[in-house]
Motif scaffolding. Structure first.
Motif, PDB file in Angstrom:
ATOM      1  N   UNK A 165      76.165 -61.355 -44.206  1.00 47.90           N
ATOM      2  CA  UNK A 165      75.346 -60.342 -43.549  1.00 47.90           C
ATOM      3  C   UNK A 165      75.595 -60.277 -42.048  1.00 47.90           C
ATOM      4  N   UNK A 166      75.892 -61.421 -41.444  1.00 46.05           N
ATOM      5  CA  UNK A 166      76.071 -61.423 -39.986  1.00 46.05           C
ATOM      6  C   UNK A 166      77.340 -60.683 -39.556  1.00 46.05           C
ATOM      7  N   UNK A 167      78.216 -60.374 -40.506  1.00 42.11           N
ATOM      8  CA  UNK A 167      79.450 -59.649 -40.166  1.00 42.11           C
ATOM      9  C   UNK A 167      79.280 -58.134 -40.240  1.00 42.11           C
TER      10      UNK A 167
ATOM     11  N   UNK B 119      62.775 -54.094 -52.996  1.00 39.66           N
ATOM     12  CA  UNK B 119      62.942 -55.454 -52.486  1.00 39.66           C
ATOM     13  C   UNK B 119      64.432 -55.752 -52.346  1.00 39.66           C
ATOM     14  N   UNK B 120      64.844 -56.273 -51.184  1.00 38.36           N
ATOM     15  CA  UNK B 120      66.252 -56.511 -50.902  1.00 38.36           C
ATOM     16  C   UNK B 120      66.585 -57.992 -51.003  1.00 38.36           C
TER      17      UNK B 120
ATOM     18  N   UNK C 109      65.514 -60.476 -47.938  1.00 35.78           N
ATOM     19  CA  UNK C 109      65.513 -60.089 -46.530  1.00 35.78           C
ATOM     20  C   UNK C 109      64.647 -58.853 -46.301  1.00 35.78           C
ATOM     21  N   UNK C 110      64.266 -58.701 -45.060  1.00 35.31           N
ATOM     22  CA  UNK C 110      63.662 -57.447 -44.598  1.00 35.31           C
ATOM     23  C   UNK C 110      64.474 -56.956 -43.404  1.00 35.31           C
TER      24      UNK C 110
ATOM     25  N   UNK D 292      63.285 -63.735 -45.530  1.00 32.40           N
ATOM     26  CA  UNK D 292      61.915 -63.986 -45.964  1.00 32.40           C
ATOM     27  C   UNK D 292      61.814 -65.215 -46.847  1.00 32.40           C
ATOM     28  N   UNK D 293      62.847 -65.409 -47.672  1.00 32.86           N
ATOM     29  CA  UNK D 293      62.887 -66.607 -48.514  1.00 32.86           C
ATOM     30  C   UNK D 293      64.306 -66.792 -49.033  1.00 32.86           C
TER      31      UNK D 293
END
Length: 315
Positions: free
Chosen positions: A10-12, A33-34, A57-58, A70-71
């Protein structure tokens, strides 16, 4: 719905242009929900189901720190309403193994888009071979002599590896044949690796058009990726300029013919690459250009995609 995105880290993500992010944003706006994971997070063990170490995630709305975890949990893929395979190429052995795990998840009841079997059966360069009516003169070979003969016939050609993306490894050889032998030897690894060779299409000057097809229906605008600064490649990753434009008559004809055929095989999202009136690639792994088309035309590609996803899940 609970949606699991199998994607690159995700950071990319470059959120200003990333199509997977656009999907996530539209899904989140509807209350879905993602969840996200990477291919290496997916596991299977006898006696159990396909699982993935995943993050829920949100979205934060920030351009850089764009998500909040989120978890973290190991989830079964069948616990998700939909699994979206959005890993970028290369389509290597590990990608192939991931599709086999996703097929096992389907056997267990998961819904996966695009369908893993269809991903395996439609390598992005070679999938065009099924539709010769729409393609330019094309050669698939590992023979250097065959490449030389093709060049002798067509004079101006493009050579490219079968596993590249973003314009990587693409070469043009004009009628003088300069460096043809060296390029062919390098790309084929001295005849050990298969490549694709195509007649050069001068219409590339007007752009390599990305035509998106969602559940068999073409998006009415293409993104013409126009080469810049003497480049032969129009790919955005290679510095091409993206210009959205309405589909041409030939674009519509190609997309309307291929769309229903590919959708019936489980390819809910396809990106057709068209130069002039010639089909050059069928992209099925992680088709992009959502945001560029939407920003320039107002036609909301991500909305149409999530509409189609919801319909497929509820079917």
């Amino acid at each position: 719905m609970k949606l699991l995105f199998v994607a690159d880290p995700l950071h990319t993500f470059k959120t200003y242009k990333d199509s997977t992010f656009a999907m996530m944003r539209e899904a989140a706006s509807r209350g879905h929900e993602l969840w996200a994971c990477e291919p290496q997070d997916i596991v299977w063990q006898r006696g159990g189901q396909v699982q993935a170490q995943s993050r829920r995630i949100s979205l934060t709305g920030d351009e850089h720190d764009w998500f909040e975890e989120l978890e973290a949990a190991e989830i079964t893929l069948t616990s998700m309403d939909a699994v979206l395979m959005r890993k970028d190429p290369p389509f290597d052995a590990e990608y192939l193994y991931t599709t086999h795990l996703l097929t096992q998840a389907e056997r267990e009841g998961a819904k996966v888009f695009n369908k893993p079997q269809a991903l395996r059966e439609h390598p992005e360069k070679l999938a065009i071979l099924e539709f010769p009516l729409y393609i330019a003169p094309t050669l698939v070979t590992r023979s250097i002599e065959a490449v030389r003969a093709f060049h002798a016939t067509h004079q101006d050609i493009i050579l490219k590896p079968l596993d590249g993306m973003g314009g990587m490894g693409i070469f043009r050889v004009k009628d003088d044949g300069l460096n043809l032998g060296s390029i062919a030897e390098t790309l084929t690894k001295d005849g050990q690796q298969t490549i694709m060779v195509q007649k050069f299409l001068p219409a590339i000057a007007q752009g390599d058009k990305r035509v998106l097809v969602i559940d068999g229906e073409p998006v009415p605008y293409a993104l013409a990726r126009i080469p810049q600064g003497g480049e032969v490649r129009g790919n955005l990753a290679a510095g091409g300029k993206g210009v959205a434009q309405p589909l041409s008559e030939s674009d519509w004809a190609i997309a309307r013919h291929l769309g229903p055929i590919l959708a019936a095989r489980g390819l809910m999202l396809v990106g057709l690459d068209i130069i002039g009136e010639q089909l050059t690639e069928i992209n099925v792994t992680s088709p992009t250009c959502f945001q560029e088309i939407t920003q320039q035309t107002g036609w909301d590609v991500a909305k149409r995609f999530i509409d189609a996803l919801e319909a497929r899940v509820q079917a």
